[in-house]
Design an enzyme around this catalytic site. Structure first.
Site, PDB file in Angstrom:
ATOM      1  N   GLY A  12       0.822  -1.228   0.000  1.00 39.83           N
ATOM      2  CA  GLY A  12       0.000   0.000   0.000  1.00 39.83           C
ATOM      3  C   GLY A  12       0.843   1.260   0.000  1.00 39.83           C
ATOM      4  N   ARG A  16      -1.897   8.666   3.740  1.00 39.52           N
ATOM      5  CA  ARG A  16      -2.080   9.618   4.846  1.00 39.52           C
ATOM      6  C   ARG A  16      -0.767  10.020   5.533  1.00 39.52           C
ATOM      7  NH1 ARG A  16      -6.531   6.470   8.096  1.00 39.52           N
ATOM      8  NH2 ARG A  16      -5.990   4.840   6.614  1.00 39.52           N
ATOM      9  N   ASP A 105       2.089  -2.633   8.399  1.00 39.09           N
ATOM     10  CA  ASP A 105       2.036  -1.354   9.108  1.00 39.09           C
ATOM     11  C   ASP A 105       1.629  -1.501  10.574  1.00 39.09           C
ATOM     12  OD1 ASP A 105      -0.649  -1.928   8.834  1.00 39.09           O
ATOM     13  OD2 ASP A 105      -1.193  -0.033   7.887  1.00 39.09           O
ATOM     14  N   ASN A 171     -11.574  -5.901  13.365  1.00 37.02           N
ATOM     15  CA  ASN A 171     -10.632  -6.802  12.691  1.00 37.02           C
ATOM     16  C   ASN A 171      -9.232  -6.206  12.764  1.00 37.02           C
ATOM     17  OD1 ASN A 171      -9.250  -8.474  10.892  1.00 37.02           O
ATOM     18  ND2 ASN A 171     -10.052  -7.401   9.078  1.00 37.02           N
ATOM     19  N   ASN A 229      -1.069   4.685  10.170  1.00 35.74           N
ATOM     20  CA  ASN A 229      -1.578   5.246   8.922  1.00 35.74           C
ATOM     21  C   ASN A 229      -1.244   6.721   8.766  1.00 35.74           C
ATOM     22  OD1 ASN A 229      -3.133   2.830   7.969  1.00 35.74           O
ATOM     23  ND2 ASN A 229      -4.127   3.148   9.942  1.00 35.74           N
ATOM     24  N   LYS A 353      38.130  13.083  15.420  1.00 32.48           N
ATOM     25  CA  LYS A 353      37.676  12.336  14.245  1.00 32.48           C
ATOM     26  C   LYS A 353      38.731  11.302  13.916  1.00 32.48           C
ATOM     27  CE  LYS A 353      38.682  12.415  10.291  1.00 32.48           C
ATOM     28  NZ  LYS A 353      39.218  12.674   8.956  1.00 32.48           N
ATOM     29  N   TYR A 389      44.455  18.043   6.961  1.00 34.59           N
ATOM     30  CA  TYR A 389      43.992  18.112   5.575  1.00 34.59           C
ATOM     31  C   TYR A 389      44.785  19.166   4.820  1.00 34.59           C
ATOM     32  CZ  TYR A 389      40.484  18.349   1.815  1.00 34.59           C
ATOM     33  OH  TYR A 389      39.821  18.311   0.611  1.00 34.59           O
TER      34      TYR A 389
HETATM   35  C1  UD1 Z   1      -7.609  -3.418   6.842  1.00 34.01           C
HETATM   36  C2  UD1 Z   1      -8.841  -4.321   6.905  1.00 34.01           C
HETATM   37  C3  UD1 Z   1      -9.699  -3.915   8.087  1.00 34.01           C
HETATM   38  C4  UD1 Z   1      -8.900  -3.944   9.351  1.00 34.01           C
HETATM   39  C5  UD1 Z   1      -7.638  -3.096   9.221  1.00 34.01           C
HETATM   40  C6  UD1 Z   1      -6.734  -3.301  10.418  1.00 34.01           C
HETATM   41  C7  UD1 Z   1      -9.325  -4.857   4.589  1.00 34.01           C
HETATM   42  C8  UD1 Z   1     -10.197  -4.606   3.424  1.00 34.01           C
HETATM   43  N1  UD1 Z   1      -9.587  -4.187   5.692  1.00 34.01           N
HETATM   44  O1  UD1 Z   1      -8.083  -2.107   6.596  1.00 34.01           O
HETATM   45  O2  UD1 Z   1     -10.812  -4.817   8.197  1.00 34.01           O
HETATM   46  O3  UD1 Z   1      -9.681  -3.481  10.439  1.00 34.01           O
HETATM   47  O4  UD1 Z   1      -6.884  -3.483   8.061  1.00 34.01           O
HETATM   48  O5  UD1 Z   1      -5.648  -2.412  10.372  1.00 34.01           O
HETATM   49  O6  UD1 Z   1      -8.454  -5.696   4.522  1.00 34.01           O
HETATM   50  N2  UD1 Z   1      -2.149  -3.643   1.200  1.00 34.01           N
HETATM   51  C9  UD1 Z   1      -1.518  -4.214   0.127  1.00 34.01           C
HETATM   52  N3  UD1 Z   1      -2.112  -4.171  -1.079  1.00 34.01           N
HETATM   53  C10 UD1 Z   1      -3.339  -3.610  -1.286  1.00 34.01           C
HETATM   54  C11 UD1 Z   1      -3.976  -3.020  -0.172  1.00 34.01           C
HETATM   55  C12 UD1 Z   1      -3.359  -3.070   1.060  1.00 34.01           C
HETATM   56  O7  UD1 Z   1      -0.415  -4.747   0.244  1.00 34.01           O
HETATM   57  O8  UD1 Z   1      -3.807  -3.635  -2.407  1.00 34.01           O
HETATM   58  C13 UD1 Z   1      -1.472  -3.682   2.511  1.00 34.01           C
HETATM   59  C14 UD1 Z   1      -1.160  -2.296   3.043  1.00 34.01           C
HETATM   60  O9  UD1 Z   1       0.111  -1.878   2.630  1.00 34.01           O
HETATM   61  C15 UD1 Z   1      -1.227  -2.514   4.545  1.00 34.01           C
HETATM   62  C16 UD1 Z   1      -2.225  -3.649   4.701  1.00 34.01           C
HETATM   63  O10 UD1 Z   1      -2.331  -4.270   3.444  1.00 34.01           O
HETATM   64  O11 UD1 Z   1       0.020  -2.937   5.052  1.00 34.01           O
HETATM   65  C17 UD1 Z   1      -3.587  -3.144   5.156  1.00 34.01           C
HETATM   66  O12 UD1 Z   1      -4.081  -2.271   4.165  1.00 34.01           O
HETATM   67  P1  UD1 Z   1      -4.813  -0.920   4.534  1.00 34.01           P
HETATM   68  O13 UD1 Z   1      -5.194  -0.227   3.288  1.00 34.01           O
HETATM   69  O14 UD1 Z   1      -4.061  -0.178   5.554  1.00 34.01           O
HETATM   70  O15 UD1 Z   1      -6.150  -1.545   5.156  1.00 34.01           O
HETATM   71  P2  UD1 Z   1      -7.134  -0.856   6.149  1.00 34.01           P
HETATM   72  O16 UD1 Z   1      -7.999   0.090   5.421  1.00 34.01           O
HETATM   73  O17 UD1 Z   1      -6.376  -0.343   7.306  1.00 34.01           O
HETATM   74 CA    CA Z   2      -4.105   0.052   7.853  1.00 38.09          CA
END
Ligand code: UD1
Ligand code: CA
Length: 462
Positions: A12, A16, A105, A171, A229, A353, A389
């Protein structure tokens, strides 16, 4: 024992954060967010760790280049968490065991919690187990919807009804999955939701329809699953991590006068009975011995400090070694590659140094010693400068044992000053000094008797 395959989602953008740097490369207590997650994963002793990268993929990969056991897959377009996990298919499909899915994250999760997750998952013989938590303010997270006490689905904030938004159980985005049914089920995830994304949590309802067991495990300390985030969350999580590290130090016998303003990186080690004053920064691979005193404003980076060392206010030490019983500062600057021997004294406004100070050697005030070796018990006077130097190359200054360098001496390198010699104050030393000699390298003083009176008389005539 079943095989454990860890998958970490980190593709991702982290919009933000408003940053050029990929979100997971921001640092908390000296380590990148992703490094912390990978360390937790590695502590599970898994069969494999797969990191799904996308945004800033190369930078993320490079930052973890030294980690073995780690494999990468790229998610070219970030179409959602379900789509992200699907990218691991070529690496994991057909393998046996369980997948532990981590979010790149969320760096606070403990290994103990992951072990509990896996234990609950195995005990229930579940196809999927979700880590959940109860948040008083669940805004932004997916909510756990239950029927007859059983998890039936997860609803994202943006898709939730007002009743669902009131659910406090959220979740974590961290799960255990059985590998066997996983990829076929992921194929069934669609994008019919407010964000038009492939939601991994939709797996819950898919499995429920297939009559597979889906369970939850609720983490006791809800903070563990906190994701980062924004910069605010980065600061909040940093402060939690710092507090935890400081508590470990205090439990090991270190006095922190004010833990709230003591900044110690993850891998730093401090010996018992060391006293750390407020506003001290101990960074990187720094090791501090026992019974030291580290005063306010000190910053020590990747350095090894012996026992009973006193580092006074506003002293900076980087990539250097300081042996037991030494005194540094206030306002000393110990730059990379320096080695300070036992019981040495480095006083205020002294900069080193790539310089070695022998046992009991002293440079107590206002000096620059670069590319120099100073022997045991030698004394470097105030205002001494090594001219290391020549505008093109750096040169060495070698001072033997028991040498006395008078104040305001200029040592023009390369130059050797042998054991037991003296340098007269104010000398410009351009040639080697033999052992036991006195070097005077300045114009001899001349006193002109009656000069002032003659000058006044001359002025009176005009
Ligand atoms: C996600 C969950 C949510 C949960 C929350 C907890 C989903 C749809 N929702 O939401 O239920 O409460 O985490 O923190 O899963 N990422 C990818 N590829 C993508 C999208 C995301 O690798 O296409 C990775 C992001 O980099 C991140 C993680 O997945 O590390 C979570 O993605 P993020 O967009 O932060 O999900 P949330 O909206 O926080
Ligand atoms: Ca997240």
């Amino acid at each position: 024992m079943t095989d454990i395959h860890v998958v970490v989602l980190a593709a991702g953008k982290g919009t933000r954060m408003k940053s050029q740097l990929p979100k997971v490369l921001h640092r908390i207590g000296g380590l990148t967010i992703i490094e912390r997650v990978i360390r937790t994963a590695a502590a599970l002793m898994p069969t494999s760790i797969t990191l799904v990268v996308g945004h800033g993929a190369n930078e993320v990969k490079q930052s973890l280049a030294k980690r073995h056991l780690l494999q990468f897959v790229t998610q070219e377009q970030q179409l959602g968490t379900g789509h992200a996990l699907l990218q691991t298919r070529p690496l994991l499909e057909g393998k046996t065991g369980s997948v532990v899915l981590l979010s790149g994250d969320a760096p606070l999760l403990s290994v103990d919690s992951l072990r509990s997750l896996l234990a609950a998952h195995a005990e229930m013989e579940a196809a999927a187990t979700v880590i959940t938590a109860r948040f008083p303010r669940p805004f932004g997270y997916g909510r756990i919807v239950r029927t007859n006490g059983q998890i039936s689905k997860i609803v994202e904030e943006k898709d939730a009804s007002p009743t669902q938004k009131a659910i406090a159980e959220i979740n974590s985005g961290i799960y255990a999955f059985e590998l066997a049914p996983l990829f076929a089920a992921l194929d069934g995830i669609g994008t019919a939701n407010k964000q038009g994304e492939y939601y991994l949590p939709d797996l819950v309802s898919i499995y429920r329809k297939q009559k597979r067991t889906v369970t939850t495990w609720t983490v006791e300390r809800a903070d563990e699953i906190r994701g980062i985030n924004s910069r605010t969350e980065l600061a909040e999580v940093s402060s939690m991590v710092r507090q935890q590290k400081n508590e470990e130090l205090m439990a090991a016998g270190v006095t922190l006068i004010d833990p709230a303003t003591t900044y110690v990186d993850a891998d730093v080690v401090v010996g018992a009975d060391t006293v750390i004053y407020p506003c001290v920064f101990l960074e990187g691979s720094t090791k501090i011995g026992a019974a030291c005193e580290i005063q306010s404003g000190a910053r020590i980076v990747n350095s090894t400090i012996g026992d009973r060392v006193c580092i006074r206010n506003h002293t900076v030490v980087t990539d250097s070694t300081v042996e037991s019983g030494s005194f540094l500062g206030p306002f000393a600057h110990i730059r990379p590659g320096s080695q300070i021997g036992e019981d040495a004294h480095i006083g205020n406004f002294v900069e080193l140094k790539k310089t070695t100070m022998g046992k009991g050697a002293k440079a107590n005030h206002l000096a620059y010693l670069g590319d120099a070796t100073i022997g045991d018990k030698s004394n470097v006077g105030a205002g001494t400068i090594t001219c290391n130097y020549d505008g093109d190359k750096k040169h060495q200054t070698v001072i033997g044992k028991g040498v006395f360098v008078g104040s305001n001496s200029t040592l023009v390198a390369p130059v050797k000053i042998a054991d037991g010699s003296y340098i007269a104050a104010g000398s410009a030393v351009t040639a080697d000094v033999p052992a036991g000699a006195l070097a005077i390298g300045r114009a001899r003083q001349e006193n002109k008797d009656g000069w002032v009176a003659k000058k006044k008389a001359a002025k009176a005539k005009t």
